[in-house]
Write a protein that holds these residues in place. Structure first.
Motif, mmCIF file in Angstrom:
data_model
loop_
_atom_site.group_PDB
_atom_site.id
_atom_site.type_symbol
_atom_site.label_atom_id
_atom_site.label_comp_id
_atom_site.label_asym_id
_atom_site.label_seq_id
_atom_site.Cartn_x
_atom_site.Cartn_y
_atom_site.Cartn_z
ATOM 1 N N ASP A 31 0.817 -1.214 0.000
ATOM 2 C CA ASP A 31 0.000 0.000 0.000
ATOM 3 C C ASP A 31 0.853 1.267 0.000
ATOM 4 O O ASP A 31 0.540 2.237 -0.686
ATOM 5 C CB ASP A 31 -0.954 0.001 1.191
ATOM 6 N N VAL A 32 1.940 1.254 0.763
ATOM 7 C CA VAL A 32 2.830 2.424 0.792
ATOM 8 C C VAL A 32 3.508 2.582 -0.573
ATOM 9 O O VAL A 32 3.594 3.688 -1.112
ATOM 10 C CB VAL A 32 3.861 2.308 1.934
ATOM 11 N N ALA A 33 3.970 1.480 -1.147
ATOM 12 C CA ALA A 33 4.593 1.536 -2.476
ATOM 13 C C ALA A 33 3.593 2.039 -3.516
ATOM 14 O O ALA A 33 3.935 2.874 -4.363
ATOM 15 C CB ALA A 33 5.130 0.159 -2.864
ATOM 16 N N LEU A 34 2.366 1.551 -3.454
ATOM 17 C CA LEU A 34 1.331 2.028 -4.388
ATOM 18 C C LEU A 34 1.090 3.518 -4.224
ATOM 19 O O LEU A 34 0.938 4.245 -5.206
ATOM 20 C CB LEU A 34 0.009 1.275 -4.163
ATOM 21 N N TRP A 35 1.069 3.985 -2.974
ATOM 22 C CA TRP A 35 0.830 5.414 -2.735
ATOM 23 C C TRP A 35 1.939 6.248 -3.385
ATOM 24 O O TRP A 35 1.656 7.245 -4.053
ATOM 25 C CB TRP A 35 0.751 5.718 -1.232
ATOM 26 N N PHE A 36 3.200 5.841 -3.196
ATOM 27 C CA PHE A 36 4.306 6.580 -3.816
ATOM 28 C C PHE A 36 4.226 6.516 -5.341
ATOM 29 O O PHE A 36 4.442 7.530 -6.019
ATOM 30 C CB PHE A 36 5.664 6.061 -3.329
ATOM 31 N N MET A 37 3.902 5.353 -5.889
ATOM 32 C CA MET A 37 3.776 5.222 -7.349
ATOM 33 C C MET A 37 2.654 6.117 -7.882
ATOM 34 O O MET A 37 2.825 6.803 -8.891
ATOM 35 C CB MET A 37 3.498 3.762 -7.741
ATOM 36 N N ASP A 38 1.528 6.108 -7.199
ATOM 37 C CA ASP A 38 0.390 6.926 -7.631
ATOM 38 C C ASP A 38 0.681 8.421 -7.477
ATOM 39 O O ASP A 38 0.271 9.228 -8.301
ATOM 40 C CB ASP A 38 -0.871 6.534 -6.864
ATOM 41 N N GLN A 39 1.406 8.777 -6.434
ATOM 42 C CA GLN A 39 1.782 10.186 -6.243
ATOM 43 C C GLN A 39 2.684 10.649 -7.379
ATOM 44 O O GLN A 39 2.505 11.749 -7.917
ATOM 45 C CB GLN A 39 2.479 10.379 -4.893
ATOM 46 N N ALA A 40 3.625 9.822 -7.769
ATOM 47 C CA ALA A 40 4.497 10.175 -8.896
ATOM 48 C C ALA A 40 3.662 10.326 -10.168
ATOM 49 O O ALA A 40 3.857 11.277 -10.933
ATOM 50 C CB ALA A 40 5.571 9.115 -9.091
ATOM 51 N N ARG A 41 2.743 9.424 -10.385
ATOM 52 C CA ARG A 41 1.898 9.494 -11.586
ATOM 53 C C ARG A 41 1.036 10.761 -11.579
ATOM 54 O O ARG A 41 0.861 11.397 -12.611
ATOM 55 C CB ARG A 41 1.009 8.251 -11.690
ATOM 56 N N ARG A 42 0.507 11.140 -10.401
ATOM 57 C CA ARG A 42 -0.285 12.375 -10.293
ATOM 58 C C ARG A 42 0.535 13.591 -10.695
ATOM 59 O O ARG A 42 0.007 14.568 -11.194
ATOM 60 C CB ARG A 42 -0.821 12.550 -8.875
ATOM 61 N N TYR A 57 7.797 9.526 -13.478
ATOM 62 C CA TYR A 57 8.041 8.089 -13.417
ATOM 63 C C TYR A 57 8.851 7.807 -12.167
ATOM 64 O O TYR A 57 9.865 8.457 -11.915
ATOM 65 C CB TYR A 57 8.806 7.619 -14.662
ATOM 66 N N LEU A 58 8.415 6.871 -11.370
ATOM 67 C CA LEU A 58 9.121 6.511 -10.153
ATOM 68 C C LEU A 58 9.916 5.232 -10.399
ATOM 69 O O LEU A 58 9.344 4.158 -10.548
ATOM 70 C CB LEU A 58 8.123 6.315 -9.004
ATOM 71 N N GLN A 59 11.233 5.378 -10.461
ATOM 72 C CA GLN A 59 12.110 4.230 -10.695
ATOM 73 C C GLN A 59 12.042 3.268 -9.516
ATOM 74 O O GLN A 59 11.877 3.694 -8.365
ATOM 75 C CB GLN A 59 13.553 4.693 -10.872
ATOM 76 N N PRO A 60 12.195 1.967 -9.777
ATOM 77 C CA PRO A 60 12.151 0.987 -8.688
ATOM 78 C C PRO A 60 13.159 1.273 -7.567
ATOM 79 O O PRO A 60 12.834 1.116 -6.391
ATOM 80 C CB PRO A 60 12.473 -0.340 -9.389
ATOM 81 N N GLN A 61 14.375 1.729 -7.908
ATOM 82 C CA GLN A 61 15.364 2.041 -6.876
ATOM 83 C C GLN A 61 14.900 3.202 -6.005
ATOM 84 O O GLN A 61 15.064 3.186 -4.789
ATOM 85 C CB GLN A 61 16.711 2.404 -7.506
ATOM 86 N N LYS A 62 14.331 4.209 -6.639
ATOM 87 C CA LYS A 62 13.858 5.361 -5.880
ATOM 88 C C LYS A 62 12.692 4.960 -4.976
ATOM 89 O O LYS A 62 12.605 5.404 -3.833
ATOM 90 C CB LYS A 62 13.446 6.485 -6.834
ATOM 91 N N LEU A 95 7.854 -7.162 -6.975
ATOM 92 C CA LEU A 95 6.522 -6.784 -7.442
ATOM 93 C C LEU A 95 6.534 -5.548 -8.334
ATOM 94 O O LEU A 95 5.774 -5.464 -9.295
ATOM 95 C CB LEU A 95 5.603 -6.550 -6.235
ATOM 96 N N PHE A 96 7.428 -4.593 -8.042
ATOM 97 C CA PHE A 96 7.413 -3.308 -8.746
ATOM 98 C C PHE A 96 8.598 -3.106 -9.687
ATOM 99 O O PHE A 96 8.772 -2.016 -10.216
ATOM 100 C CB PHE A 96 7.384 -2.158 -7.736
ATOM 101 N N GLU A 97 9.410 -4.137 -9.944
ATOM 102 C CA GLU A 97 10.608 -3.942 -10.754
ATOM 103 C C GLU A 97 10.296 -3.523 -12.190
ATOM 104 O O GLU A 97 11.130 -2.934 -12.859
ATOM 105 C CB GLU A 97 11.516 -5.167 -10.713
ATOM 106 N N HIS A 98 9.099 -3.790 -12.667
ATOM 107 C CA HIS A 98 8.721 -3.392 -14.034
ATOM 108 C C HIS A 98 7.615 -2.336 -14.024
ATOM 109 O O HIS A 98 6.887 -2.186 -15.002
ATOM 110 C CB HIS A 98 8.282 -4.611 -14.844
ATOM 111 N N GLY A 99 7.487 -1.612 -12.918
ATOM 112 C CA GLY A 99 6.462 -0.578 -12.817
ATOM 113 C C GLY A 99 5.316 -1.017 -11.927
ATOM 114 O O GLY A 99 5.340 -2.082 -11.310
ATOM 115 N N ARG A 100 4.285 -0.196 -11.904
ATOM 116 C CA ARG A 100 3.133 -0.460 -11.046
ATOM 117 C C ARG A 100 2.283 -1.570 -11.655
ATOM 118 O O ARG A 100 1.836 -1.452 -12.787
ATOM 119 C CB ARG A 100 2.282 0.800 -10.906
#
Length: 174
Positions: free
Chosen positions: A11-22, A26-31, A72-77
């Motif tokens: 859920d935390v990873a999804l929140w960061f991914m969605d925040q970047a998309r908003r 693009y949120l790199q997997p390392q970041k 889970l997120f190495e290729h994006g959301r």
């Protein structure tokens, strides 16, 4: 282990991914890895050692990582995951982490974190070595607080003496 604030690190990873998309970013997997590590440590430092999420961090080649989130997120959301389930009172905290660190590149965050002594110690034991949560708490708690000096009293007790630090450009009172 005490209950975490957020049920899943996903859920935390999804929140960061969605925040970047908003923000059309693009949120790199390392970041993403660095952000969830910083969020876990910062939350523990500001909430008396409480876990934000049930994450397990290990020493990776470029810094601490949660191997499950990495996989889970190495290729994006992943598209089949719904919205992040974050308690309302935690959204402000995650937003603060994003505003403070989200604009930095993954290279910058890697450079900052690869010198954390808890990461260095784990890496010396080998790739994949766990970075224990209590060590993360101690590191971030020590890093987040003002200057503290150890003072030994006449009767042998060791106390911590807090010394406020002046902001840049200010002088300390005499």
């Amino acid at each position: 282990m005490t209950a975490t604030v957020v049920e899943s690190t996903i859920d935390v990873a999804l929140w960061f991914m969605d925040q970047a998309r908003r923000e059309d970013d693009y949120l790199q997997p390392q970041k993403l890895q660095r952000l969830i590590y910083i969020a876990q440590g910062s939350y523990a430092a500001t909430h008396h050692g409480r876990m934000l999420m049930p994450a397990l961090f290990v020493a990776g080649e470029t810094g601490p990582q949660d191997p499950n989130i990495f996989r889970l997120f190495e290729h994006g959301r992943p598209t089949n995951l719904g919205e992040a389930k974050i308690p309302a009172e935690t959204l402000h905290f995650l937003d603060m982490i994003w505003r403070r660190y989200g604009h930095h590149s993954s290279d910058y965050l890697n450079q900052q974190i690869k010198h954390h002594d808890i990461y260095v110690r784990a890496l010396k034991k080998g790739l994949g070595e766990e970075i224990p949560f209590p060590a993360i708490v101690r590191f971030f708690t020590r890093k987040e607080r003002p200057s503290v000096k150890k003072v030994k009293t006449a009767d042998g007790r060791v106390l911590e003496k807090w010394t406020p630090t002046a902001a840049p450009g200010q002088t300390k009172p005499e």
